[in-house]
Design an enzyme around this catalytic site. Structure first.
Site, short mmCIF file in Angstrom:
data_model
loop_
_atom_site.label_atom_id
_atom_site.label_comp_id
_atom_site.label_asym_id
_atom_site.label_seq_id
_atom_site.Cartn_x
_atom_site.Cartn_y
_atom_site.Cartn_z
N THR A 47 13.42 12.72 -5.16
CA THR A 47 12.79 12.51 -6.57
C THR A 47 11.43 13.18 -6.76
O THR A 47 11.00 13.28 -5.73
CB THR A 47 12.56 10.81 -6.66
N ASN A 69 9.25 11.64 -8.93
CA ASN A 69 8.49 10.65 -9.40
C ASN A 69 7.55 10.07 -8.39
O ASN A 69 8.07 9.36 -7.60
CB ASN A 69 9.36 9.64 -10.17
N LYS A 117 7.78 6.37 -7.65
CA LYS A 117 9.00 6.01 -6.91
C LYS A 117 8.75 6.39 -5.43
O LYS A 117 9.09 5.84 -4.50
CB LYS A 117 10.32 6.69 -7.21
N GLU A 128 19.87 17.58 -13.27
CA GLU A 128 19.95 16.74 -14.53
C GLU A 128 20.74 15.49 -14.29
O GLU A 128 21.89 15.27 -13.52
CB GLU A 128 20.74 17.69 -15.24
N ASP A 162 18.71 5.77 -8.58
CA ASP A 162 18.48 5.71 -9.94
C ASP A 162 18.43 4.30 -10.47
O ASP A 162 19.05 3.40 -10.08
CB ASP A 162 19.79 6.37 -10.80
N PHE A 178 4.69 0.89 -12.60
CA PHE A 178 4.94 1.97 -13.77
C PHE A 178 6.18 1.43 -14.58
O PHE A 178 6.77 0.37 -14.58
CB PHE A 178 5.22 3.25 -13.04
N ASP A 212 7.43 -2.25 -15.94
CA ASP A 212 7.00 -3.44 -15.22
C ASP A 212 5.93 -4.08 -16.09
O ASP A 212 5.85 -5.36 -15.95
CB ASP A 212 6.04 -2.74 -14.10
N ARG A 241 14.31 -2.27 -6.19
CA ARG A 241 14.17 -1.02 -5.26
C ARG A 241 14.29 -1.37 -3.86
O ARG A 241 15.04 -0.95 -3.03
CB ARG A 241 13.01 -0.17 -5.58
P1 IMP Z 1 15.24 6.91 -13.36
O1 IMP Z 1 15.76 6.01 -12.18
O2 IMP Z 1 14.21 7.87 -12.95
O3 IMP Z 1 16.19 7.46 -14.44
O4 IMP Z 1 14.14 5.85 -14.15
C1 IMP Z 1 14.36 5.50 -15.39
C2 IMP Z 1 13.41 4.67 -16.11
O5 IMP Z 1 13.29 3.28 -15.70
C3 IMP Z 1 12.15 5.29 -15.55
O6 IMP Z 1 11.54 6.19 -16.56
C4 IMP Z 1 11.34 4.11 -15.80
O7 IMP Z 1 10.80 3.90 -17.10
C5 IMP Z 1 12.18 2.98 -15.49
N1 IMP Z 1 11.73 2.30 -14.08
C6 IMP Z 1 12.48 2.93 -13.18
N2 IMP Z 1 12.12 1.89 -12.08
C7 IMP Z 1 11.20 1.27 -12.47
C8 IMP Z 1 10.69 0.07 -11.86
O8 IMP Z 1 10.36 -0.41 -10.67
N3 IMP Z 1 9.78 -0.62 -12.73
C9 IMP Z 1 9.54 -0.37 -14.03
N4 IMP Z 1 10.37 0.70 -14.45
C10 IMP Z 1 10.95 1.55 -13.75
#
Ligand code: IMP
Length: 201
Positions: free
Chosen positions: A9, A11, A14, A42, A71, A152, A155, A181
């Site tokens: 990842t 991010n 994360k 992607e 994800d 983030f 939340d 998570r």
């Molecule tokens: P992805 O898993 O990167 O596709 O995340 C999808 C979206 O969900 C992210 O852009 C965040 O906005 C949101 N997200 C993912 N994990 C969290 C979390 O632990 N808390 C709040 N929002 C989350």
């Protein structure tokens, strides 16, 4: 020698949370994109499961090392499970967390049923094609307005069941103790330990 595992990842939020949760496993050296380059994958799947598998297997193949991906989606009851797998792009491509939160509040204006859940699917993939998958769910509800500075994404709008605070009002250690998570990653922990000591797995 430590077993190297790549966090698939880019991010930073994360990465921080995953390392806080799994960083204590003896014998594992975690690598991020700052240590070992890999291509963006992607998120073309229709489900969290597909996307987590796509990311972990692509990065394991490209780096030749075990890779861990996850994800996450926010599933809102009154919206039939949306935004779900489209949580990152809820307010449109290239929109930020605030725009997504505003869109969610807009759609739920006047809606009494605020029930929602975060769902995370984590996948560990090896370069030889073996994979492990685990899911983690955190039930809760959507607040009337954003609160808190931690965390983030969604939340500031998510109040876990039995709580009055949003996840963003909790210190990181507290979120990491109860989060979707955490629950998904705990399901992968035995497989990670198995990479270090195959005989004990
Ligand atoms: P992805 O898993 O990167 O596709 O995340 C999808 C979206 O969900 C992210 O852009 C965040 O906005 C949101 N997200 C993912 N994990 C969290 C979390 O632990 N808390 C709040 N929002 C989350």
């Amino acid at each position: 020698m430590a077993v190297k595992v790549v966090l698939a990842t880019k991010n930073p939020h994360k990465i921080e949370e995953i390392l806080a949760i799994l960083g204590d496993i003896p014998g594992i050296e975690w690598l991020t994109f700052r240590d070992i380059p890999f291509s963006d994958v992607e998120e073309a799947g229709e489900t969290l499961e597909e996307n987590a598998l796509l990311k972990a297997t692509a990065v394991a193949r490209e780096t030749g090392l075990p890779a861990l991906a996850e994800d996450t989606g926010l599933e809102v009851e009154a919206l039939g499970g949306a935004p779900g797998v489209r949580s990152a792009r809820f307010a449109g491509e290239n929109k930020d967390y605030r725009a997504n939160n505003e869109r969610l509040l807009e759609l739920l204006r006047g809606v009494e049923d605020r029930r929602a859940r975060f769902r995370t699917v984590a996948v560990l993939a090896l370069p030889d094609g073996r994979t492990w998958m685990a899911e983690g769910v955190l039930e809760g509800r959507i607040a009337d307005s954003p609160r808190g500075e931690h965390g983030f994404g969604y939340d500031p709008l998510f109040i876990p069941e039995g709580e009055t605070r949003t996840l963003a009002e909790m210190p990181p250690e507290e979120k990491n103790r109860i989060s979707h998570r955490r629950r998904a990653l705990e399901g992968i922990r035995p497989a990670l330990k198995g990479l270090v000591s195959p005989a004990e797995a």
